[in-house]
Structures are given as C-alpha cells and as structure tokens.
Design an enzyme around this catalytic site. Structure first.
Site, PDB file in Angstrom:
ATOM      1  CE1 TYR A  74      -4.082  -1.975   0.445  1.00 23.32           C
ATOM      2  CE2 TYR A  74      -2.680  -3.310   1.859  1.00 23.32           C
ATOM      3  CZ  TYR A  74      -3.843  -3.141   1.137  1.00 23.32           C
ATOM      4  OH  TYR A  74      -4.767  -4.161   1.109  1.00 23.32           O
ATOM      5  CB  CYS A 125      -7.370  -5.107  -5.370  1.00 28.99           C
ATOM      6  SG  CYS A 125      -8.767  -6.214  -5.509  1.00 28.99           S
ATOM      7  CG  HIS A 126      -5.259 -10.808  -6.361  1.00 30.41           C
ATOM      8  ND1 HIS A 126      -5.913 -10.285  -7.464  1.00 30.41           N
ATOM      9  CD2 HIS A 126      -4.259 -11.574  -6.846  1.00 30.41           C
ATOM     10  CE1 HIS A 126      -5.339 -10.735  -8.567  1.00 30.41           C
ATOM     11  NE2 HIS A 126      -4.329 -11.521  -8.217  1.00 30.41           N
ATOM     12  CG  ASN A 170     -10.559  -3.519  -7.995  1.00 29.77           C
ATOM     13  OD1 ASN A 170     -11.125  -3.089  -8.996  1.00 29.77           O
ATOM     14  ND2 ASN A 170      -9.796  -4.604  -8.014  1.00 29.77           N
ATOM     15  CD  GLU A 197      -1.867 -13.323  -9.748  1.00 27.13           C
ATOM     16  OE1 GLU A 197      -0.964 -12.580  -9.297  1.00 27.13           O
ATOM     17  OE2 GLU A 197      -2.995 -12.904 -10.048  1.00 27.13           O
TER      18      GLU A 197
END
Length: 163
Positions: free
Chosen positions: A85, A121-122, A113, A148
């Site tokens: 962040y 956003c993850h 989002n 991912e």
C-alpha cells in the site's frame, strides 16, 4: 462470481457476498451470452488453470478520480508479483505532485476495486509482507496469489517493484 457490464465494458466482477458486493444486482438483467461475458469466462478458466493471458475486453470501473488512479496503478503490478500500500501511495503522490499520500486512503480505494482479479487488488500487501485486507476474503486472496505462483513464505523478503 458476479460480473456486470455497461456500454459493452466490464464494470464489475465480484465474489458473491464479498464486502462491497453491489446491492442493486437483483435488478440487473441476466444476459450470459454477451461477448464480454464469454471473453471473461474464457479468461477466468485460463487464469484459474494457471495459464497467463490478457483479458480481451474493455474495463470501465466506476469510481472517483482518486480511485481510478489507484486502480490504474494496480494494473501495472505484474502477474506473480506484489506491491505494498505504501508503494502505491508513493506512486499516487508522485502522479499528483504531492510529497506524501496516505497508505490508508490508498487502502480504501484498493478495497473498493469493483473489478476483482482483472484489476489485481489481491496483489497488494502490507508493508511487512502480511496479507492484509481483501474484500473477497483473505482465503481467496491467498488462493489467487498461489495461482500466480507468488511465494507466500517469502513475502516479507520480497523484492520491491517499481510502480
């Protein structure tokens, strides 16, 4: 998941029942054969199978200019990488010509989002490498990062990325 389109652009993709799930969706028309929904189903099938590809549809998330700026920064976080962040706050500050920006304000925009997974956003984590906040639930955030191939054990030792 629930997806929404407006003017042939994807405006929403939410886990059913997630935080900030749209209230008005009961009034929406069910049209699963829309081309963008077909493209979305194909993309998600590949994504959940661990295959990397780009979504071939237009995204048009609805939000404030600040939120849209944050969401555009999220789109620059590469698959398999994460950002904090604080990093995003620094990027926003630079773009706005400010010396600082609140990471909490960025967190609010990230949390709202409306197009999950596609606007990643993850991939945003706490400054210390912890998986913090995810409107879909931390279990889903963890699962998406595992898809991912993000090494969750080494998040607190990750390499900073430029955003």
């Amino acid at each position: 998941m629930t997806a929404a389109l407006k003017d042939e652009a994807l405006v929403g993709l939410w886990f059913i029942g997630q935080k900030y799930y749209p209230r008005q969706c009961n009034e929406w028309t069910y049209e699963p054969d829309q081309p963008i929904f077909k493209a979305l189903r194909n993309y998600l099938a590949d994504y959940f199978a661990g295959k990397s590809r780009t979504f071939d549809g237009r995204l048009n998330p609805q939000g404030s200019p600040f939120q849209k700026m944050v969401w555009n920064i999220l789109l620059t976080i590469p698959l398999g990488q994460v950002a904090t962040y604080g990093q995003i706050a620094k990027s926003v500050a630079l773009k706005r010509g400010l010396t600082t920006m609140s990471a909490q304000a960025v967190g609010g925009a990230v949390g709202h989002n409306p197009i999950g997974i596609l606007i990643p956003c993850h991939r945003v984590i706490g400054f210390d490498g912890n998986l913090t906040g995810y409107a879909g639930g931390l279990d889903k955030k963890k699962a998406l990062l595992q898809i991912e191939k993000v090494n969750l054990a080494n998040l607190n030792r990750r390499t900073q990325i430029e955003i």
